[in-house]
Structures are given as structure tokens and as C-alpha cells.
Design a protein around this motif. Structure first.
Motif, PDB file in Angstrom:
ATOM      1  N   ASP A 194      15.360  24.394   8.896  1.00 40.03           N
ATOM      2  CA  ASP A 194      14.491  24.766  10.004  1.00 40.03           C
ATOM      3  C   ASP A 194      15.142  24.340  11.303  1.00 40.03           C
ATOM      4  O   ASP A 194      15.754  23.279  11.387  1.00 40.03           O
ATOM      5  CB  ASP A 194      13.144  24.052   9.869  1.00 40.03           C
TER       6      ASP A 194
ATOM      7  N   PRO B 170       8.494  24.265  13.939  1.00 39.42           N
ATOM      8  CA  PRO B 170       9.587  25.131  13.476  1.00 39.42           C
ATOM      9  C   PRO B 170       9.729  26.350  14.389  1.00 39.42           C
ATOM     10  O   PRO B 170       8.729  26.969  14.763  1.00 39.42           O
ATOM     11  CB  PRO B 170       9.137  25.562  12.075  1.00 39.42           C
TER      12      PRO B 170
ATOM     13  N   VAL C 287      14.888  29.706  11.408  1.00 44.09           N
ATOM     14  CA  VAL C 287      15.455  29.169  10.168  1.00 44.09           C
ATOM     15  C   VAL C 287      16.896  29.643  10.059  1.00 44.09           C
ATOM     16  O   VAL C 287      17.189  30.814  10.292  1.00 44.09           O
ATOM     17  CB  VAL C 287      14.674  29.650   8.925  1.00 44.09           C
TER      18      VAL C 287
ATOM     19  N   ALA D  93      18.751  25.999   3.358  1.00 41.55           N
ATOM     20  CA  ALA D  93      18.021  26.595   4.478  1.00 41.55           C
ATOM     21  C   ALA D  93      17.576  25.457   5.369  1.00 41.55           C
ATOM     22  O   ALA D  93      17.105  24.438   4.875  1.00 41.55           O
ATOM     23  CB  ALA D  93      16.817  27.367   3.970  1.00 41.55           C
TER      24      ALA D  93
ATOM     25  N   TYR E 238      13.956  23.237  14.877  1.00 36.52           N
ATOM     26  CA  TYR E 238      12.702  22.817  15.502  1.00 36.52           C
ATOM     27  C   TYR E 238      12.788  22.977  17.012  1.00 36.52           C
ATOM     28  O   TYR E 238      13.861  22.808  17.611  1.00 36.52           O
ATOM     29  CB  TYR E 238      12.403  21.362  15.143  1.00 36.52           C
TER      30      TYR E 238
END
Lengths: 490, 127, 446
Positions: free
Chosen positions: B67, B55, B58, B65, B69
Motif C-alpha cells: 500500500d 491507503p 497499491v 503488494a 499511504y
């Protein structure tokens, strides 16, 4: 809800010098505050609390209440929340002086009535769920989950198996399940649902390992469906050395019908503010007692109430206990309401609760089948889950349908949950509603569906009749305004 | 749906613009569309080291929500602070408004990224 | 059918027919036979409303209640006066039979009240933001610990051993689960041992947690503690008594990063320990790490001021295992109670309550320590609660006082084994001079 006028904030109607209290004069010899406390401890700038009269206060909060909607006012089919009628006698008994004005540290011989209620409620909940012992300490469902998971952790640790760090949670679970598991220090493994909406057994078998601590499951699940494979699921988990945790959020379907303890669950939490009729209070207080099978009793939160030689007492001497999850013994006056509810209904009455809750849900399911998509077409339990995706092409989302229901005077169902159903619409009518109420509600949904065909914009822009219309929620989150500021500070 | 030809992609809906050892990273048009009105972007710290797949940031909308990456391993060299006050920029132009830049540590990982045609297929499958 | 069921037997039949079933039993056909309950639940026979009332009145009668007894017991839960208006207002069904305000158009009442609550708590604590409430002061402190560890990315906290014993127990439960180390710092003359603190605090410390006034009644000097915490880049967390904050410098002014506390004193009855409420305030910087619900102001389509739950991406229903906390239901009705209490008392009234507590507690201390063998345990400043040394065991004193319908203080030895024969007494604005004098007389007569 008649209040369409905006209601000023209490701070905005404040008038210097106005007061809403009366206190007796100081009857002990007074000293200068500076004699009693060091000057640098004293507050210079007083907190900016309002200055209003008693009538101002009563009017203000009465007006605010008129900008709200509760179960007493009408149907509230909010799925997974069990918005049943809250019996008034429970409020009366919970407000008796002997319950309300009792200090938690009073000597045990002066609180025998409180302790007896806790002791008996523990026994009743154990009987209802097929468990051996309950702790009444947790303050809410999620809090019960945390306590239950910590009991599982303590159990494994006591057996020298602290390597068990993983909790399996189905993808249909309430958000609190994975959140509680993380809070309890577990790693969360998500497993998929099968075509019937139950736990996919192959995924489950693939997920178990020597690190497995347990599985969290609600049964009936969040689709309102009873997992027929429950015995097999229990066997898979137990064979792997894990324990089964029952999320009791949906217990309204099974009172007197089936018990988590008999299904193979080792730990259960109940929501007294759902299944056992205590009011939600606009978000709480609830109560989330956690029950366990015999082997896990030593790990429950302390203290527990015991009975010996004709006396009830608090036993805090539990060396293996997970500890405490909150102060004192739990939300006691909420317990009193649940206790009164169980005593009012008895075994027969509780069974009627679930029979009628399930009957009402299936009636809705049957009558609404033609209006919405039904991802899992089976007999449901206490709630049913539809998808509103069939109105996607008209540009109408399930959110719009929910908002339009407000104009018809109903609190909408839960929407966008469970996450595994697109455009989910989750309805839980509860047992206390009548066929007439359900029929009227069904007619309202039919009328809305009609509107989608003839005038989708009408639905997309709803509601119109509420005290405020749709809110700019993005603005609220982008530029948070979380308190009132006096003019000069703006 | 806009999938610029000059960028690389991941199946988790990040885009990557490679400029030598520096890469710009953001979320795709598909991602912003599905999230809806973005209300907050949580950024990493400059100099944070990340490995591919971890991650990185965000992105929050009102009701979700997601993440972001790390598409590649490396060290965070810059974060787009303009997004802190105006997260809606990501909605307005997700490709102009990058989220972080990385100094990558393993250029070989670039091979694993998707080209525009491959990414388009990913999106089609998810629909 | 019970009085809480609306369907008649005839309606049940009609509905079953619509569904295409013949009996209620068929509704449960998905439940495998082997897990169906074969017998009836073994529960007491249902009681009529009349009998239920009789039964519960009898049980309530087995408790000594504080309307018929004089209470000098505090230790975290206090016998403050509750204005009559409160129960009338919180009993309005629109408030108490509503769910969490998920549909803002239908819940502006609850939402605005929470917004007012958040404002009042910010004002009292001197902090920038507040959430909509927690279960109680103890769990609020435990959540503050988790938030501090998240925020500074460290996993050790220091907690004053003068923090409420139940709060420390809850703190340790939450800490154990997450692998957080908790070290206790002792006290000297009732307040935190600064030397011990200085040697224990390090670059591993996420937070220093103290109580204000502390469990022993003594008032900590917050600015000194804040400085020590901040010098080590740790957060400073204060659990405060909201009534005391009308008089005492706010923790915010003293450098606190997170302020939590037990809000029972604000109009909530003692209720044998619950439900009360926790409050949770912090600096704005920590907003995205806050646990629990938060209400924000915005506008509706027509530009009218309105309120909604906001910054929800922190919460369990969205973030699941990555949420800042698992809390879902909170103690909204108790927060409403606190809001109405603070509205009625207002700027002047809360100060007056605090003033009365201060004067009466000091009078009581002065009178009781005139008795032979009764001495102040500490000389540190105190607010409404204080500890005294007793010549005999406080349990014996309490047993004797009960005969005069007085509920005596808390024996500190229960949680501090070294504090033998010490007694923690609380004196609120409700205690009259006459009652205090009676306490002294009865204790002295022993």
C-alpha cells in the motif's frame, strides 16, 4: 518428465471436420430449432472449441501430464501442504457407481450408503479432533475457515454479542486466515510471535477486548512448532469471551497424540486433502470439514446428517445455522477417500502417521542444520523451517536453491513462508517417505550447497533440466495474456 | 541507495515533493528495490479525498503488494496514468515517476514528514 | 506398521539416534502433558484392503445409482454422458497427485491445461477473462456478488428468485457476513418480473444476478435485463449452464459483466453433489478484482512459450486480509475434466449434445402434457429442463416411478411453497425415446 519439446495448445492442432466423440442419432421426432427457441435467443457465432480426434485428445493430455510432477513420481516436501502418498484403493472405492453416479436430490431411502458414510465420517473426525460435531460441507481448507468463522459470528450474535467483530491472527499464520476473517466480515488484529516461535502472550493480552470474537491458530504453527502455552492462550481468549479457532492445515502432527478439543479449541477445520491422504489434483478438489464443540452445533452449515429408527436422513431444519457455504453436502467422493483412509489405518495406524511424520521432519532438521540457518532450534513437529539467508553473501537466494532442486528431480519445499522468517525454507517430508528417500534428498541439498561455494552462478540460473527454464513472471503480470486467441485476432 | 536531498519522506517509504499547495507523491528507491519488479500500480480516482495515513494507491510486484499511504491529507488532483501501461517506470526511476499529486488541505502536516537524514536512518534500521 | 509407512522399526531407531532421542515419545515432549491424549482414539479396528473393499462395496450398494436407474432429475446437477477417455486421462498420477502449480517449471502440464480451460470458458461465455475454477456454481455466484459490490462500491444486490435455491442460500450467507443486502425479484411465467425489477433497482444496486436458463428451466431474455442493470450503473451477473451455451446466445454477447456457473455438466459425474466445479469469467476491466487463481502465458529464459500463475497480488497468500477472496485450493481436477470433455466434444459435438437435449426435452414435455391433468407450468422457452403441473403430488409420482427404476423430477414446492403439485423434469442427451415413453406410460398409469 521426458517431454522437452513444446506442446502446442489444443486449439493449434485443431482440424475442421475432425471429431473425438460419438453420440447416438436423435431418436425422438425432430423439430426445427427455430420452432423451439426464439431466433434472437440463438447463438450465431459458435464457441471456438477445438476439433480433434480421440487419439489427438489422449496424446495431447498425456503429453501435458508428462510436463508435470506428482507424488507418485517422487518426493514432494512442500511445507504446509502435506504431500503424502495417495492410496490407490481410495481411488477405486470412490469411483464405485453407487457413489459416483448418485444424484444429490435423490430420495433419502435411495442414498442410505452415502449418508451413512457422511454420518460415520463426522463421528470419526469428531473423535480424532476432540470435537462434538462436524459439517462436511466446506470444499477446501479456506472454505472451512470461512464456515468456522461464520459459526463463531452466529454464536456471538445469538448471545446478543454482535459487538464482537475482531479476530486475532498471529503473524505466522497462513494467508487464508486473515483473508477468511475479512470475508466473514471480521476485523483482523495481528499479534507477534515470541522468541520460541509461539504466540507472544503479552501481545495477545494487549489485543483482547470486549470486541474480541476469537483467535485463529494453527498448532503446531507454521514454523512446525507446538505452542507450549496453548492452555494459557485458551484461557486468555476464553476469559475475554472469545472463541478459539484451530486451522487444521498442520493436523498431520497430532493424530492420536493430542486433540484440538482438549487444547481448548472451539472450532476446527481439517483438510482431508492433506491429513487424510486425498489427492490434491493439481490444486483441488479438496475438502475442508469444520468441527465444533457442543455449544456451536446449532450454528453449523445445514443440512447435517442424522440417524433415527434405523435410517439416515438430512436435517435441514436448523434455525440458527449459519446457512450454506456451497451447494449440496460437500465434496462427497473426497469424503469417501478420507473415510476409506481412516478405516484402513484405525487408531493405531493414525498414530503411526503422526509419529513417522514428526520423526521424518526431525531427521531432516537434524541433518540439514549445518547447511542452513535454523531460526528456532527445537524439536519440531511435522515440518521444519530453515532460513537460507546464509547464502545471501554469495548472491544466492532461497528461490535459487529451490529451482536447483528441480534439476535433482525433487519438488522444492515451500519458500518465503512463513513471512516471519527471512528467506524461509519450509520442509514437510510426511510419514510415507522412507529414510532412504530423505537421505538422498539431504545429499542433493548438500551437493547444491557445494555448488553455491564453487559455482554460485550455476545455482542462480537453475533449473536446466526441466521442460522450461525460469519464466519471465513480471512480463506475465505486466501484460496479461490469459487465453489463446486465433491468429486472425492477434 | 538514492535519497534525494530536495524531498521529504515518510517512514512507510513514500517521498513527497512540495510545490506550493500541490504535492507530488511516489515511492522511494528503497521501496522499489525491496518490492522487486513492479508489475502493476493501482491508482486512486482524481478528486478522491484522502486523510493522512490512509491507503492511497497499491504497488504490486510479482510476489508482493504494498500500500502507498497518503503522507498528507488532501484531494487527488492528478494520477500518473503512464504507470498503468508501464509500471516498470517506478523501478527505473522512482523519483521521476510520481504516482499521484494532491492538493493538500492541511499544510501543518508537512511538519510531520521526515527529512532525508531522518529517512536514511529509518532505512538503516529496517535492514 | 501400516502399508502406507515406509520406515522400518530399525530405521526408526537409527533416525531417533541421529536426532539424539531415545524414543518416539520424546518427539512430542513440547506438547504439555495436560493436552496429551491419554487413551487411544476410539475408532473402528483397521481393515485390510480386502475387507475395506467389501465394506465400501456394500455401502455403495445401498444407493440407487444412475447406471441402473433412469434419471429425469436435474435441478442443477445433470446426468450427461461422460466419454471414457476422461477418467483415463485425469487418473494420470502426474495430474492428480500434484499440488497447486506453484513451481511452473515442474507444472507446465497443469498450467497449460488451465490456460486451455480459461480459453474455452471465455469462448463459451463470450467473456474476456476466466479464472482457473471455483468450488461450485453457488460459491462462484456468491464471489461474483462480492466482486460486483467491490467494483461499483455499493452494497445491495438484486437476485432473481428463479436462481438455483442453493445458490441463493449461499449468496445470502456470504452477503450477511459482509453486510450486503440481498433483494429477491420474483418471476412471471417462469422469467424475471420486469416491473418488479424496475421498481426495485436503484442507484444503490451493485448488481443484478440471474440464471440462464433459470432454475425453473425457462430462458431469460438477457439483453433486456443487461440494459436495465446498466442504466442504473449496476453490473449484470449471469450464472449459465455451459451446455446450453453451445446453442444459446452467450451472456457476453448479451451484455453480461460477470458470468459464472456450475460446470458439472462438462464431464463430471454427479457424485452425490460434489466435487463439481464453478467457473468464473468477466470483462477485462474487472481483472484485478477477480477471485481465485489465474494462469497467464509468458516465455522462459530461452524464449519458449510457458505458463504460470499470474496477477497473484490479488490473492490471500500475498494480500492476506485485503485479498479479493480467501480461496486457495480450487477444483483444478474438475476443471481438467471439463477441458478434456470440451476437447473431445469440440465445436460440433457440444452443439450436438445441446441439440439432443433440446429435442428430447421438448418431446418429453409434449408427451407428458398429453396426459390428463399434466400441463405446462409456463410457456416461456426452455432448453433441457421444464416444469409441469401434476394432478397428484410429485412425491407420489416419484415413489411410484422408483419401482420401475426411474428417478423422477424435482417437486418445486420444496422451495417455492406456492408451486404446489409442480414437477421439474430434466432430459439430457442420455435419455432415449424408449425411456421417455416409459416415463410417460408409468406416470399415465397412475
Amino acid at each position: 518428465m521426458a517431454q522437452n519439446k513444446q506442446t502446442p495448445l489444443i486449439f493449434e492442432i485443431s482440424q475442421p471436420g475432425r471429431k473425438g466423440y460419438s453420440l447416438p442419432p436423435c431418436d425422438v421426432p425432430e423439430k426445427e430449432v427455430s420452432e423451439l427457441l426464439p431466433a434472437d435467443f440463438l447463438r450465431e457465432k459458435p464457441p471456438l472449441l477445438p476439433e480433434v480426434s480421440e487419439l489427438d485428445t489422449v496424446r495431447h493430455f498425456t503429453r501435458l501430464s508428462q510436463r508435470n510432477y506428482g507424488v507418485d513420481a517422487g518426493f514432494y516436501p512442500l511445507g504446509s501442504c502435506t504431500m503424502k502418498y495417495n492410496p490407490k484403493v481410495n481411488e477405486v472405492v470412490s469411483r464405485l457407481s453407487g457413489f459416483l453416479h448418485v444424484h444429490p436430490y435423490q430420495a433419502e431411502e435411495t442414498v442410505q450408503g452415502c449418508l451413512q458414510i457422511m454420518y460415520e465420517l463426522d463421528r470419526m473426525l469428531s473423535e480424532i479432533t476432540g470435537m462434538d460435531r462436524f459439517s462436511l460441507q466446506p470444499a477446501a481448507g479456506a472454505h472451512g475457515e470461512l464456515a468456522g468463522l461464520l459459526a463463531i459470528k452466529a454464536y456471538h450474535t445469538a448471545r446478543g454479542e454482535s459487538r464482537r467483530t475482531k479476530i486475532i491472527v498471529p503473524d505466522s499464520a497462513h494467508g487464508t486466515n486473515p483473508a477468511s476473517a475479512a470475508m466473514a466480515g471480521f476485523e483482523v488484529i495481528q499479534v507477534k510471535s515470541n522468541a520460541q516461535g509461539g504466540v507472544d502472550l503479552d501481545s495477545l493480552k494487549a489485543a483482547v477486548s470486549p470486541e474480541l470474537a476469537g483467535l485463529m491458530l494453527t498448532n503446531p504453527n507454521t514454523l512446525g512448532l507446538f505452542d507450549e502455552n496453548i492452555t494459557e492462550i485458551a484461557e486468555i481468549i476464553h476469559a475475554a469471551g472469545g472463541l478459539l479457532y484451530y486451522d487444521g492445515a498442520n493436523a498431520n502432527a497430532i493424530l492420536g497424540i493430542a486433540r484440538p478439543g482438549d487444547m481448548g479449541f472451539d472450532v476446527v477445520h481439517l483438510n482431508l486433502h492433506k491429513t487424510f491422504s486425498t489427492p490434491h489434483g493439481g490444486g483441488g478438489p479438496g475438502s475442508g470439514p469444520v468441527g465444533v464443540k457442543k455449544d456451536l452445533i446449532p450454528f453449523l452449515p445445514k443440512p447435517l446428517v442424522e440417524f433415527r429408527d434405523g435410517k439416515y436422513y438430512l436435517d435441514g431444519d436448523l434455525p440458527l445455522s449459519l446457512g450454506k457455504v456451497r451447494s449440496f453436502y460437500g465434496n462427497f467422493t473426497v469424503m469417501v477417500k478420507a473415510y476409506a483412509y481412516i478405516l484402513s489405518l484405525g487408531a493405531k495406524g493414525l498414530k503411526e502417521v503422526s509419529e513417522n511424520a514428526v520423526l521424518n521432519a526431525n531427521y531432516l532438521l537434524q541433518k540439514l542444520k549445518g547447511l542452513f540457518l535454523l531460526p528456532y532450534d527445537r524439536i519440531c513437529m511435522h515440518e521444519c523451517v530453515f532460513s537460507g539467508q546464509n547464502y545471501h553473501s554469495q548472491g544466492v537466494a532461497v528461490l535459487d536453491i529451490a529451482k536447483r532442486l528441480l534439476d535433482y528431480g525433487y519438488h522444492p519445499p515451500t519458500i518465503y513462508f512463513p513471512l516471519i522468517v527471512q528467506e524461509a525454507l519450509m520442509l514437510e517430508p510426511t510419514e510415507t517417505e522412507s529414510k532412504e528417500t530423505l537421505d538422498e534428498f539431504i545429499a542433493a541439498l548438500k551437493a547444491i550447497v557445494e555448488e553455491i561455494q564453487t559455482d554460485p552462478e550455476l545455482v542462480r540460473s537453475a533449473p536446466y533440466s526441466t521442460v522450461v527454464q525460469r519464466l519471465d513472471e513480471a512480463a506475465a503480470a505486466r501484460h496479461p495474456k490469459l487465453r489463446w486467441q486465433p491468429e486472425t485476432n492477434k | 541507495m538514492n535519497i534525494p536531498k530536495n524531498l521529504k519522506y515518510t517512514s512507510s517509504h513514500e517521498w513527497v515533493r512540495i510545490e506550493g499547495n500541490t504535492v507530488f507523491i511516489g515511492i522511494t528507491d528503497y521501496a522499489q528495490e525491496h518490492l522487486g519488479e513492479i508489475v502493476f500500480v493501482e491508482l486512486p480516482e482524481v478528486n478522491d479525498e484522502v486523510t493522512k495515513g490512509a491507503p492511497l494507491a497499491v504497488v504490486e510486484s510479482v510476489k508482493a503488494a504494498a500500500d502507498v499511504y497518503a503522507p498528507l491529507s488532501g484531494t487527488v488532483s492528478e494520477v500518473n496514468e503512464a504507470l498503468l501501461d508501464n509500471p516498470e517506470l517506478v523501478n527505473q526511476d522512482p523519483y521521476e515517476n510520481w504516482i499521484v499529486t494532491l492538493e493538500i488541505s492541511n499544510p501543518a502536516e508537512i511538519e510531520d514528514l521526515l527529512d532525508p537524514a531522518e529517512y536514511e536512518k529509518v532505512c538503516e534500521q529496517e535492514e | 506398521m501400516s502399508r502406507y509407512i515406509s520406515n522400518t522399526a530399525l530405521q526408526q531407531e537409527e533416525m531417533l539416534k541421529e536426532i539424539g532421542l531415545n524414543s518416539l515419545e520424546e518427539l512430542f515432549r513440547d506438547i504439555p502433558k495436560e493436552v496429551r491424549l491419554k487413551q487411544n482414539l476410539n475408532l473402528p479396528e483397521a481393515l485390510s484392503e480386502m475387507d475395506l473393499l467389501k465394506h465400501l462395496k456394500a455401502l455403495a450398494g445401498r444407493n440407487n445409482n444412475l447406471e441402473d436407474n433412469i434419471c429425469f432429475l436435474g435441478a442443477g446437477v445433470y446426468d450427461h454422458f461422460i466419454p471414457s477417455v476422461i477418467d483415463t486421462l485425469i487418473s494420470r498420477q502426474e495430474f492428480y497427485t500434484a499440488y497447486t502449480p506453484y513451481q511452473p517449471e515442474f507444472s507446465q502440464g497443469t498450467l497449460q491445461a488451465i490456460f486451455e480451460f480459461q480459453t474455452m470458458m471465455c469462448e463459451l461465455t463470450g467473456m474476456e477473462i476466466s479464472n482457473a475454477s471455483m468450488y461450485d456454481g453457488a460459491s462462484a455466484l456468491a464471489e461474483a456478488m462480492l466482486m460486483a459490490c467491490q467494483a461499483v462500491k455499493r452494497d445491495e444486490v438484486l437476485v432473481a428468485s428463479s436462481v438455483h435455491p442453493e445458490s441463493r442460500e449461499v449468496l445470502k450467507t456470504y452477503a450477511r457476513a459482509r453486510g450486503i443486502k440481498v433483494k429477491e425479484i420474483g418471476f412471471i411465467n417462469g422469467t424475471l418480473d420486469l416491473e418488479e425489477l424496475k421498481s426495485a433497482i436503484s442507484s444503490a444496486t451493485a448488481a443484478l444476478l440471474v440464471q440462464y436458463p433459470n432454475f425453473l428451466g425457462a430462458i431469460e431474455s438477457l439483453p433486456t435485463l443487461a440494459e436495465i442493470a446498466h442504466n442504473n450503473k449496476a453490473l449484470f451477473v449471469v450464472s449459465a449452464d455451459p451446455i446450453a451455451l453451445a446453442l444459446l446466445k452467450s451472456p457476453g454477447e448479451c451484455g453480461a459483466d460477470i458470468v459464472v456457473g456450475e460446470g458439472q455438466s462438462l464431464g463430471n459425474p454427479l457424485s452425490f453433489g460434489g466435487p463439481h466445479l464453478g467457473f468464473f469469467c468477466a470483462t477485462e476491466k474487472l481483472l484485478r478484482k477477480m477471485p481465485g487463481r489465474i494462469v497467464g502465458q509468458t516465455t522462459d529464459k530461452k524464449g519458449r512459450r510457458s505458463f504460470t500463475l499470474t496477477i497473484q497480488a490479488r490473492e490471500q497468500h500475498i494480500r492476506r486480509e485485503k485479498a479479493t477472496s480467501n480461496i486457495c485450493s480450487n477444483h483444478a481436477l474438475n476443471a481438467l475434466t471439463a477441458t478434456i470433455y470440451l476437447t473431445l466434444l469440440g465445436k460440433e459435438g457440444l452443439k450436438e449434445v445441446a441439440y439432443l437435449c433440446l429435442q428430447k426435452a421438448h418431446y418429453a414435455m409434449e408427451q407428458i402434457t398429453k396426459l390428463p391433468g399434466f400441463d405446462p407450468l409456463y410457456t416461456a422457452p426452455f432448453f433441457k429442463e421444464f416444469a409441469v403441473k401434476t394432478p397428484v403430488s410429485p412425491e407420489d409420482l416419484n415413489a411410484n416411478l422408483l419401482e420401475s427404476k426411474i428417478i423422477g423430477g424435482y417437486p418445486l414446492q420444496k422451495v417455492y411453497p406456492e408451486l404446489k403439485n409442480t414437477w421439474l423434469l430434466a432430459v439430457t442427451e442420455k435419455r432415449t425415446k424408449e425411456e421417455i415413453d416409459l416415463l410417460v406410460e408409468k406416470v399415465g398409469g397412475k
